[in-house]
Design an enzyme around this catalytic site. Structure first.
Site, PDB file in Angstrom:
ATOM      1  CB  SER A 273     -12.456-102.717  12.173  1.00 53.11           C
ATOM      2  OG  SER A 273     -12.212-103.835  12.958  1.00 53.11           O
ATOM      3  CG  HIS A 419     -12.219-107.723  10.146  1.00 54.50           C
ATOM      4  ND1 HIS A 419     -13.419-107.275  10.641  1.00 54.50           N
ATOM      5  CD2 HIS A 419     -11.270-106.892  10.653  1.00 54.50           C
ATOM      6  CE1 HIS A 419     -13.215-106.232  11.432  1.00 54.50           C
ATOM      7  NE2 HIS A 419     -11.912-105.976  11.445  1.00 54.50           N
TER       8      HIS A 419
END
Ligand code: GCU
Length: 441
Positions: A273, A419
């Site tokens: 990320s 994610h």
């Protein structure tokens, strides 16, 4: 128009307040992401193999001496900002212990930025397999919730620094609490990595620069800020550049700590990320990293900005005004005007192996844009004598989930799910590393 640091600080503070309480954090401040491919603006990617003055780059030498430095300078000026030159580090050993029933040695080392007694420091936690024939390759990455979040061993000190308010009960105000022990352990399958013969080194990213917009005074921005005083204010390093700078100093430490048993010429930098964006910038700016891994890095990471799908340049600059340099705000809703796009960031790692990973439910990070960026870096890799994404040319179509592209030096996979960093992701990275970082390869 550039906003001043203090205005940005106020805006960012309010944004952080809103973000901490919003259930999804994805539609704050009136931003509605587009997820419709048919609504993507028409765009042309800048060609990594054509210089700013329009000359084609046809040899490795032209790439290395002209185009690569030019692209690096463009990314510094327009996206991440200019960082100070490497500072000397000081190292202080904190602990060393055998862990996981004799599988590994865990060593903690404080790394100080510069020689001042009150220099900012970061604590690096290193696991090295005990059973090894010689020095081993390693993965180095920043973590989100402290070294104590990577493994729940109570002997790892609870990091006393600043933490983002967690929605999972792991913080009291901006301090980590006992519940944060092992909170990110699923992202760091230490024993799996160690059993495959790799070392792992990690550092809490907030040690380097706390993740909020304070006008760039805390962390190493404060310690080393004077050294970028000559740079135009809008092109000074943001937090991503500061975190990447910390990774390079982490590598300095691994180079110096020869007794650890790590081969510092075989260190892969990786991150998830915002820390995946950071790993890509660290790999671009520091050619000593032998391999680069971007896990779900999205906007400002591996995803093409010009697609403006999911998170956009405007949205990221609004929500996280301290991550990039101020100049990057010029490209809010104006991505085409930016002289670079993110495939060129991937190309800056060439010819070193690079791996980009996406997840099906992570549309915010634009999995397709991440794939297309990796594919668009392929010509640079081929010019430098590698097989890029493998085969004769990069695949024209994005692969299905769990169909990794990994035969060349540019790897990519789409994983089913959210994610995150999962064991599946790590298995791909380990297989890729086996091919490119083990002896004799
Ligand atoms: C937010 C942000 C992303 C970032 C992510 C993270 O979702 O919009 O750009 O990658 O946070 O770092 O967790």
């Amino acid at each position: 128009m550039q906003t001043s640091r203090s205005t940005r600080f106020t805006v960012a503070f309010c944004a952080m307040f809103v973000l901490s309480f919003h259930p999804s954090n994805r539609s704050v401040m009136g931003f509605e992401p587009n997820y419709d491919e048919s609504k993507i603006p028409e765009y042309t990617l800048p060609d990594p193999l054509v210089t700013q003055s329009g000359s084609p780059v046809t040899t490795a030498e032209q790439w290395n001496t002209v185009r690569r430095p030019e692209l690096l300078a463009l990314f510094e000026k327009h996206v991440y900002g200019v960082s100070p030159p490497p500072c000397p580090i000081r190292r202080k050993h904190v602990s060393s212990k055998t862990v996981f029933d004799g599988l590994a040695t865990r060593t903690e080392i404080d790394v100080l930025f510069g020689s001042a007694d009150d220099a900012t420091s970061m604590r690096m936690m290193v696991y090295v397999p005990k059973q090894r024939a010689g020095a081993v390759p390693a993965f180095l990455g920043l973590n989100f919730q402290g070294n104590h979040g990577v493994d729940d061993d109570p002997e790892i000190e609870l990091n006393p620094g600043w933490f983002r308010v967690g929605r999972d009960g792991t913080t009291d105000g901006n301090k980590a609490n006992e519940k944060s022990r092992g909170a990110t352990a699923s992202r760091w399958p230490l024993q799996m990595i160690l059993k495959r013969g790799y070392a792992v080194a990690t550092i809490y990213y907030g040690d380097i620069d706390p993740d909020f917009d304070d006008g760039f005074n805390n962390g190493i921005h404060g310690t080393l800020g004077d050294q970028v005083a000559h740079v135009a204010p809008e092109s000074r390093w943001g937090s991503i550049a500061a975190w990447a700078y910390g990774l390079s100093r982490g590598l300095d430490c691994l180079e110096a700590e020869t007794d650890l048993g790590i081969d510092a010429a075989k260190v892969a930098v990786l991150g998830h990320s915002r820390l995946g964006k950071t790993a890509l910038w660290a790999g671009a700016t520091d050619p000593r990293f032998a391999m680069v891994i971007s896990n779900n890095s999205g906007c400002g990471g591996a995803a093409l900005s010009r697609r403006a799908i999911g998170e956009t340049v405007g949205r990221i600059n609004e929500a996280f005004p301290h991550w990039f340099c101020d100049q990057f705000t010029e490209y809010n809703e104006n991505e085409d005007a930016c002289p670079v796009d993110q495939h060129e960031l991937i190309a800056l790692a060439a010819p070193r192996p690079i791996y980009v990973a996406s997840a099906t439910e992570d549309q915010w990070a634009d999995p397709k844009g991440e794939f297309l960026a990796a594919a668009a870096a392929d010509p640079v890799y081929r010019l430098l004598g590698t097989d890029g994404m493998g085969g004769d040319a990069p695949p024209a179509k994005m692969p299905a989930a769990e169909q990794p592209i990994n035969s060349g030096v540019v790897g990519y996979h789409l994983r089913t799910g959210k994610h995150a960093v999962t064991d599946y992701d790590w298995q791909q990275y380990l297989d890729f590393a086996d091919r490119h970082m083990k002896d004799g390869r």
